[in-house]
Design an enzyme around this catalytic site. Structure first.
Site, mmCIF file in Angstrom:
data_model
loop_
_atom_site.group_PDB
_atom_site.id
_atom_site.type_symbol
_atom_site.label_atom_id
_atom_site.label_comp_id
_atom_site.label_asym_id
_atom_site.label_seq_id
_atom_site.Cartn_x
_atom_site.Cartn_y
_atom_site.Cartn_z
ATOM 1 N N TYR A 154 0.753 -1.208 -0.075
ATOM 2 C CA TYR A 154 0.124 -0.156 0.002
ATOM 3 C C TYR A 154 0.965 1.314 0.042
ATOM 4 C CZ TYR A 154 -3.792 -3.152 1.274
ATOM 5 O OH TYR A 154 -4.877 -4.210 1.630
ATOM 6 N N GLY A 209 -11.982 0.846 5.341
ATOM 7 C CA GLY A 209 -11.060 1.859 4.698
ATOM 8 C C GLY A 209 -11.710 3.233 4.984
HETATM 9 P P1 NAP Z 1 -13.794 0.020 1.689
HETATM 10 O O1 NAP Z 1 -13.571 -0.361 3.223
HETATM 11 O O2 NAP Z 1 -14.993 -0.714 1.285
HETATM 12 O O3 NAP Z 1 -13.850 1.480 1.294
HETATM 13 C C1 NAP Z 1 -13.221 2.427 1.703
HETATM 14 C C2 NAP Z 1 -13.577 3.868 1.170
HETATM 15 O O4 NAP Z 1 -14.888 4.075 1.528
HETATM 16 C C3 NAP Z 1 -12.661 5.116 1.766
HETATM 17 O O5 NAP Z 1 -11.483 5.166 1.077
HETATM 18 C C4 NAP Z 1 -13.605 6.125 1.714
HETATM 19 O O6 NAP Z 1 -13.317 6.557 0.040
HETATM 20 C C5 NAP Z 1 -15.074 5.515 1.626
HETATM 21 N N1 NAP Z 1 -15.606 5.750 3.018
HETATM 22 C C6 NAP Z 1 -15.053 5.176 4.180
HETATM 23 N N2 NAP Z 1 -15.884 5.846 5.366
HETATM 24 C C7 NAP Z 1 -16.598 6.719 4.541
HETATM 25 C C8 NAP Z 1 -17.737 7.662 5.041
HETATM 26 N N3 NAP Z 1 -18.097 7.433 6.382
HETATM 27 N N4 NAP Z 1 -18.478 8.103 4.548
HETATM 28 C C9 NAP Z 1 -18.342 8.296 3.037
HETATM 29 N N5 NAP Z 1 -17.274 7.246 2.290
HETATM 30 C C10 NAP Z 1 -16.626 6.615 3.125
HETATM 31 O O7 NAP Z 1 -12.374 -0.373 0.686
HETATM 32 P P2 NAP Z 1 -10.781 -0.561 1.045
HETATM 33 O O8 NAP Z 1 -10.379 0.297 1.571
HETATM 34 O O9 NAP Z 1 -10.531 -1.212 -0.123
HETATM 35 O O10 NAP Z 1 -11.211 -1.877 2.079
HETATM 36 C C11 NAP Z 1 -10.771 -1.961 3.375
HETATM 37 C C12 NAP Z 1 -9.360 -2.400 3.612
HETATM 38 O O11 NAP Z 1 -9.320 -3.782 3.531
HETATM 39 C C13 NAP Z 1 -8.301 -1.807 2.965
HETATM 40 O O12 NAP Z 1 -7.952 -0.708 3.456
HETATM 41 C C14 NAP Z 1 -7.225 -2.891 3.158
HETATM 42 O O13 NAP Z 1 -6.789 -2.801 4.553
HETATM 43 C C15 NAP Z 1 -8.022 -4.031 3.132
HETATM 44 N N6 NAP Z 1 -7.897 -4.797 1.668
HETATM 45 C C16 NAP Z 1 -7.376 -5.898 1.558
HETATM 46 C C17 NAP Z 1 -7.226 -6.400 0.264
HETATM 47 C C18 NAP Z 1 -6.558 -7.780 0.278
HETATM 48 O O14 NAP Z 1 -6.242 -7.972 -0.916
HETATM 49 N N7 NAP Z 1 -6.115 -8.553 1.216
HETATM 50 C C19 NAP Z 1 -7.817 -6.000 -0.727
HETATM 51 C C20 NAP Z 1 -8.591 -4.684 -0.579
HETATM 52 C C21 NAP Z 1 -8.677 -4.011 0.762
HETATM 53 P P3 NAP Z 1 -12.896 8.190 -0.187
HETATM 54 O O15 NAP Z 1 -11.819 8.208 0.670
HETATM 55 O O16 NAP Z 1 -12.417 7.996 -1.938
HETATM 56 O O17 NAP Z 1 -14.153 8.906 0.058
#
Ligand code: NAP
Length: 337
Positions: A68, A290
């Site tokens: 990341y 996230g």
């Molecule tokens: P997610 O949690 O589904 O979405 C995160 C995004 O949602 C944020 O960056 C933000 O987007 C938005 N968000 C969060 N809170 C919000 C709120 N209160 N209001 C409005 N928008 C909000 O996606 P993700 O970050 O991909 O997944 C979570 C975590 O899982 C990652 O950070 C990582 O640690 C892990 N992950 C692991 C893998 C793997 O292969 N193991 C793959 C993907 C993710 P904006 O900042 O653009 O507004």
């Protein structure tokens, strides 16, 4: 100022990781976007404030990875936590097994790579141990036996507190577990991406493997903030994410509007709360949320103390069935072999 006893009382519940003494909050903060890479950049001060805000909301688990931002996310986690003397209050989950050069990434879970990456992560995170260490993506060019054996030696040496894998099938977990225990699986899981419900989640429940579901908000689709004309900047992966391309994007947005209406009518909540409650009530251990701005974690306060009944779960399925005629999974994120 953070008061642990108070925040834990009001924040998400805690859950144990079987086979270890670890207890983690059922919501964790994910720090992929904090690394900037594939999220259109990031701001360090804002990121540090976000990680510390997570503690204020009762979160005690932070998920990161070397890839990341090519070290950046782990460094920021290190500054936010160790840099402020907070290490004792936080469980850190990071990953291993993706190598990079000039912005290109590929899988590598050879023994020598794992041992070296672990030292690099410890340095960036400013710590002497990693609580949960996860193979980021299965590397088909390396035997699971070699990978599992390397993880087991780190576990036996006390450098890692739990062995994890991510993005693995049941068959792959079986191969791995012939050599070393798996304490945690990190699969994709959210209200729109439910592939694990068929085999993987039941397997983990049966075998005492904790699950950290990633993408709980489906990359912000389930936050309720997305509009059909939302624009993503720079290298933001949502510019190529098949869910965010029309006409499919419109279908997902329509589903979110109906889910939001359902959450308000039945529970006085919003779709973001419903989405996280959904994955928790389906039985995963922890939802990875996230965030990169402190205010994005405000909504964490409203995911505890209620649950979804069978009628609501059935209505959710009906809404998805009626609105999303062309569903697509999270497979586009898989890195090359
Ligand atoms: P997610 O949690 O589904 O979405 C995160 C995004 O949602 C944020 O960056 C933000 O987007 C938005 N968000 C969060 N809170 C919000 C709120 N209160 N209001 C409005 N928008 C909000 O996606 P993700 O970050 O991909 O997944 C979570 C975590 O899982 C990652 O950070 C990582 O640690 C892990 N992950 C692991 C893998 C793997 O292969 N193991 C793959 C993907 C993710 P904006 O900042 O653009 O507004």
């Amino acid at each position: 100022m953070v008061h642990p006893a108070e925040t834990l009382a009001n924040g998400p519940e805690l859950a144990g990781i079987p086979g270890t003494p670890l207890k983690v909050s059922r919501v964790a903060v994910g720090t992929w976007a904090i690394g900037g890479w594939l999220w259109g950049g990031t701001d360090e001060a804002e990121s540090i404030a976000t990680i510390r805000a997570a503690l204020d909301h009762g979160i005690n688990l932070i998920d990161t990875a070397p890839v990341y931002g090519f070290g950046r996310s782990e460094e920021i986690v290190g500054k936010a936590i160790a840099g402020a003397g907070l290490r004792g209050r936080v469980r850190i989950a990071t990953k291993v097994g993706l190598e990079w050069k000039d912005g290109k990434i590929w899988r590598n879970s050879r023994r020598e790579r794992i041992l070296r990456e672990c030292e690099d992560s410890l340095r960036r995170l400013q710590t002497d141990h990693i609580d949960v260490y996860q193979i980021h993506w299965p590397d088909h060019a390396t035997s699971f036996e070699e990978t599992a054996d390397a993880m087991l030696s780190l576990f036996n040496a006390g450098k890692i507190g739990a062995i994890g894998v991510s993005n693995c099938s049941v068959d792959q977990m079986e191969q791995f577990r012939r050599v070393a225990p798996i304490h945690v699986l990190q699969p994709p899981y959210n209200l729109f991406e439910r592939e694990i419900e068929a085999e993987i989640l039941p397997y983990c429940k049966k075998n005492g493997i904790a699950t950290f579901g990633y993408g709980a908000l489906c990359r912000a689709l389930l936050s309720g903030r997305m509009r059909e004309n939302t624009v993503f900047e720079g290298d933001d992966l949502r510019r190529v994410d098949p869910k965010f391309q029309q006409p499919r994007f419109g279908q997902y947005i329509a589903a979110v509007a109906r889910l939001d209406e359902l959450a308000q009518r039945r529970f006085g909540k919003r779709v973001i709360h419903l989405a996280v409650r959904f994955v928790l009530d389906k039985g995963i251990t922890t939802a990875l949320w996230g965030a990169r701005h402190p205010s994005q974690l405000q909504a964490v306060d409203e995911v505890s103390g209620w649950s979804l009944d069978a009628a609501t779960l059935a209505e959710i399925d009906r809404i998805l069935h009626e609105t999303i005629t062309d569903p697509v999974g999270p497979g586009f994120m898989a890195p090359p072999e």
